[in-house]
Design a protein around this motif. Structure first.
Motif, PDB file in Angstrom:
ATOM      1  N   GLU A  34     102.691  77.145  20.092  1.00 26.48           N
ATOM      2  CA  GLU A  34     101.664  76.170  19.509  1.00 26.48           C
ATOM      3  C   GLU A  34     101.849  76.337  17.978  1.00 26.48           C
ATOM      4  OE1 GLU A  34      99.986  80.173  20.730  1.00 26.48           O
ATOM      5  OE2 GLU A  34     101.444  78.956  21.449  1.00 26.48           O
ATOM      6  N   GLN A  35     103.124  77.128  17.497  1.00 26.49           N
ATOM      7  CA  GLN A  35     103.197  77.392  16.179  1.00 26.49           C
ATOM      8  C   GLN A  35     104.279  76.420  15.697  1.00 26.49           C
ATOM      9  OE1 GLN A  35     102.865  81.425  14.621  1.00 26.49           O
ATOM     10  NE2 GLN A  35     100.733  81.462  15.367  1.00 26.49           N
ATOM     11  N   CYS A  36     104.925  75.724  16.696  1.00 28.55           N
ATOM     12  CA  CYS A  36     106.153  74.768  16.668  1.00 28.55           C
ATOM     13  C   CYS A  36     105.747  73.604  16.346  1.00 28.55           C
ATOM     14  CB  CYS A  36     107.034  75.424  17.708  1.00 28.55           C
ATOM     15  SG  CYS A  36     107.577  76.978  17.813  1.00 28.55           S
ATOM     16  N   LEU A  37     106.807  72.745  15.975  1.00 21.55           N
ATOM     17  CA  LEU A  37     106.688  71.061  15.868  1.00 21.55           C
ATOM     18  C   LEU A  37     107.886  70.580  16.142  1.00 21.55           C
ATOM     19  CD1 LEU A  37     105.005  68.557  14.979  1.00 21.55           C
ATOM     20  CD2 LEU A  37     105.925  68.968  12.633  1.00 21.55           C
ATOM     21  N   MET A  38     107.998  69.480  16.878  1.00 22.65           N
ATOM     22  CA  MET A  38     109.310  69.226  17.367  1.00 22.65           C
ATOM     23  C   MET A  38     109.090  67.486  16.964  1.00 22.65           C
ATOM     24  SD  MET A  38     112.136  68.640  19.313  1.00 22.65           S
ATOM     25  CE  MET A  38     113.205  67.123  18.490  1.00 22.65           C
ATOM     26  N   ILE A  39     110.115  67.124  15.900  1.00 22.83           N
ATOM     27  CA  ILE A  39     110.116  65.780  15.416  1.00 22.83           C
ATOM     28  C   ILE A  39     111.463  65.042  15.851  1.00 22.83           C
ATOM     29  CG2 ILE A  39     110.482  64.583  12.781  1.00 22.83           C
ATOM     30  CD1 ILE A  39     109.222  67.124  11.645  1.00 22.83           C
ATOM     31  N   GLY A  40     111.084  63.915  16.420  1.00 24.49           N
ATOM     32  CA  GLY A  40     112.085  63.293  16.978  1.00 24.49           C
ATOM     33  C   GLY A  40     111.906  61.705  17.065  1.00 24.49           C
ATOM     34  N   ASP A  41     112.740  61.068  17.570  1.00 24.64           N
ATOM     35  CA  ASP A  41     112.398  59.538  17.563  1.00 24.64           C
ATOM     36  C   ASP A  41     112.477  58.911  19.263  1.00 24.64           C
ATOM     37  OD1 ASP A  41     115.466  60.227  18.142  1.00 24.64           O
ATOM     38  OD2 ASP A  41     115.745  57.945  17.952  1.00 24.64           O
ATOM     39  N   SER A  42     112.389  59.752  20.218  1.00 32.06           N
ATOM     40  CA  SER A  42     112.618  59.265  21.636  1.00 32.06           C
ATOM     41  C   SER A  42     111.629  59.844  22.377  1.00 32.06           C
ATOM     42  CB  SER A  42     114.286  59.519  21.931  1.00 32.06           C
ATOM     43  OG  SER A  42     114.449  60.693  22.387  1.00 32.06           O
TER      44      SER A  42
ATOM     45  N   LEU B 243     105.783  65.141  16.578  1.00 30.37           N
ATOM     46  CA  LEU B 243     105.714  64.104  15.676  1.00 30.37           C
ATOM     47  C   LEU B 243     107.064  63.241  15.873  1.00 30.37           C
ATOM     48  CD1 LEU B 243     104.814  64.594  11.783  1.00 30.37           C
ATOM     49  CD2 LEU B 243     107.112  63.240  12.609  1.00 30.37           C
ATOM     50  N   ALA B 244     106.531  61.906  15.838  1.00 33.59           N
ATOM     51  CA  ALA B 244     107.820  60.941  16.081  1.00 33.59           C
ATOM     52  C   ALA B 244     107.965  60.114  14.979  1.00 33.59           C
ATOM     53  CB  ALA B 244     107.413  59.886  17.298  1.00 33.59           C
ATOM     54  N   VAL B 245     109.119  59.634  14.818  1.00 29.33           N
ATOM     55  CA  VAL B 245     109.585  58.449  13.714  1.00 29.33           C
ATOM     56  C   VAL B 245     109.880  57.090  14.586  1.00 29.33           C
ATOM     57  CG1 VAL B 245     110.082  59.644  11.917  1.00 29.33           C
ATOM     58  CG2 VAL B 245     112.090  59.192  13.673  1.00 29.33           C
ATOM     59  N   PRO B 246     109.346  55.988  14.175  1.00 28.44           N
ATOM     60  CA  PRO B 246     109.702  54.631  15.027  1.00 28.44           C
ATOM     61  C   PRO B 246     111.065  53.966  14.674  1.00 28.44           C
ATOM     62  CG  PRO B 246     108.346  54.358  13.073  1.00 28.44           C
ATOM     63  CD  PRO B 246     108.762  55.844  12.686  1.00 28.44           C
ATOM     64  N   TYR B 247     111.710  54.458  13.790  1.00 31.17           N
ATOM     65  CA  TYR B 247     112.674  53.864  13.417  1.00 31.17           C
ATOM     66  C   TYR B 247     114.080  54.111  13.915  1.00 31.17           C
ATOM     67  CZ  TYR B 247     113.132  58.017  10.582  1.00 31.17           C
ATOM     68  OH  TYR B 247     113.379  59.479  10.213  1.00 31.17           O
ATOM     69  N   GLY B 248     114.000  54.999  15.123  1.00 31.59           N
ATOM     70  CA  GLY B 248     115.292  55.346  15.764  1.00 31.59           C
ATOM     71  C   GLY B 248     115.860  54.666  16.825  1.00 31.59           C
TER      72      GLY B 248
ATOM     73  N   ILE C 207     102.569  59.783  14.449  1.00 31.15           N
ATOM     74  CA  ILE C 207     104.027  59.034  14.089  1.00 31.15           C
ATOM     75  C   ILE C 207     103.890  58.889  12.485  1.00 31.15           C
ATOM     76  CG2 ILE C 207     104.937  56.696  14.503  1.00 31.15           C
ATOM     77  CD1 ILE C 207     103.525  56.501  17.087  1.00 31.15           C
ATOM     78  N   VAL C 208     105.025  58.939  11.891  1.00 30.44           N
ATOM     79  CA  VAL C 208     105.148  58.741  10.489  1.00 30.44           C
ATOM     80  C   VAL C 208     106.016  57.595  10.353  1.00 30.44           C
ATOM     81  CG1 VAL C 208     104.248  60.812   9.595  1.00 30.44           C
ATOM     82  CG2 VAL C 208     106.652  60.639  10.143  1.00 30.44           C
ATOM     83  N   GLU C 209     106.096  56.801   9.240  1.00 37.95           N
ATOM     84  CA  GLU C 209     107.062  55.838   9.232  1.00 37.95           C
ATOM     85  C   GLU C 209     108.302  56.472   8.615  1.00 37.95           C
ATOM     86  OE1 GLU C 209     107.080  52.567  10.177  1.00 37.95           O
ATOM     87  OE2 GLU C 209     105.067  53.147  11.199  1.00 37.95           O
TER      88      GLU C 209
END
Length: 221
Positions: free
Chosen positions: A170-178, A193-198, A213-215
């Motif tokens: 719960e103190q970790c964040l996954m950032i990816g595109d898929s 957390l996701a990015v939409p450009y990948g 989602i962040v741009e």
């Protein structure tokens, strides 16, 4: 810092499609492999939709497209080996870092967050690419798709990272595109957390229901 980082101690990043646009180099190696077999090249647009499940799955998809049938294991093994050899010769010639990635990594590290990298790319290619773009020093630990017995969307690589640093999910964040990144993160109990450009197989990342989602990763700082 962005509100999504509140209470977060460890941030796990995907690589391809999140930090770097590696498709041009991947596609070049795929196409050489196909041409050697007297098959039509696929091109970057198709390869972009095939990336995300590791290099062997990428080559399986390329062969299935080029031949119209599922390759047998022997054919796949030989083609995969050829692809790896071609990709190893030029893994970052055409690859580019996405805008504001370095700025975000530097700011997160300065805030004392533990940054790790979890990619499905074979681990042998990770260090050369990170070194080429001066990204290596931001990460405490990196895992490739062949570092463990499991890879994303299995949560095992993320759970491994959390355990290595003694940080609860719960103190970790996954950032990816898929969708694979989002599924792995959720199954590991991470915030997502996701990015939409990948690269997400032609699907909108919102369908995977990330927490945010962040741009651009620059929005985090």
């Amino acid at each position: 810092m962005h509100s999504c980082l509140e209470g977060i101690r460890l941030v796990a990043f995907d690589l391809d499609g999140t930090l770097i646009d590696s498709v041009p180099d991947l596609a070049a190696a795929v196409d050489v492999m196909l041409i050697e077999r007297e098959l039509a090249p696929a091109g970057a647009a198709l390869v972009r939709d095939w990336v995300g499940n590791g290099s062997r799955k990428l080559i399986e998809r390329a062969l299935r497209y080029a031949t119209g049938s599922v390759p047998d294991e022997s054919t796949l093994d030989t083609a995969h080996t050829a692809f790896l050899e071609h990709y190893a010769r030029a893994p970052h010639t055409r690859t580019r870092v996405y805008p504001r990635v370095k700025e975000a990594l530097a700011a997160l590290k300065q805030q004392g967050l533990i940054l790790v990298l979890v990619t499905n790319k074979p681990h042998a290619f990770v260090a050369p690419i990170l070194d080429a773009f001066d990204l290596a020093d931001y990460f405490e630990l990196t895992l490739g798709g062949d570092s463990l017995a499991q890879k994303k969307p299995d949560p095992a690589p993320l759970l491994y990272m959390a355990n290595q640093f003694g940080v609860p999910g719960e103190q970790c964040l996954m950032i990816g595109d898929s969708r694979h990144d989002m599924e792995a993160g959720k199954r590991a109990g991470f915030r997502t957390l996701a990015v939409p450009y990948g690269y997400n197989h032609g699907e909108p990342i919102i369908a995977s229901k990330p927490d945010l989602i962040v741009e651009s990763l620059g929005e985090l700082v």
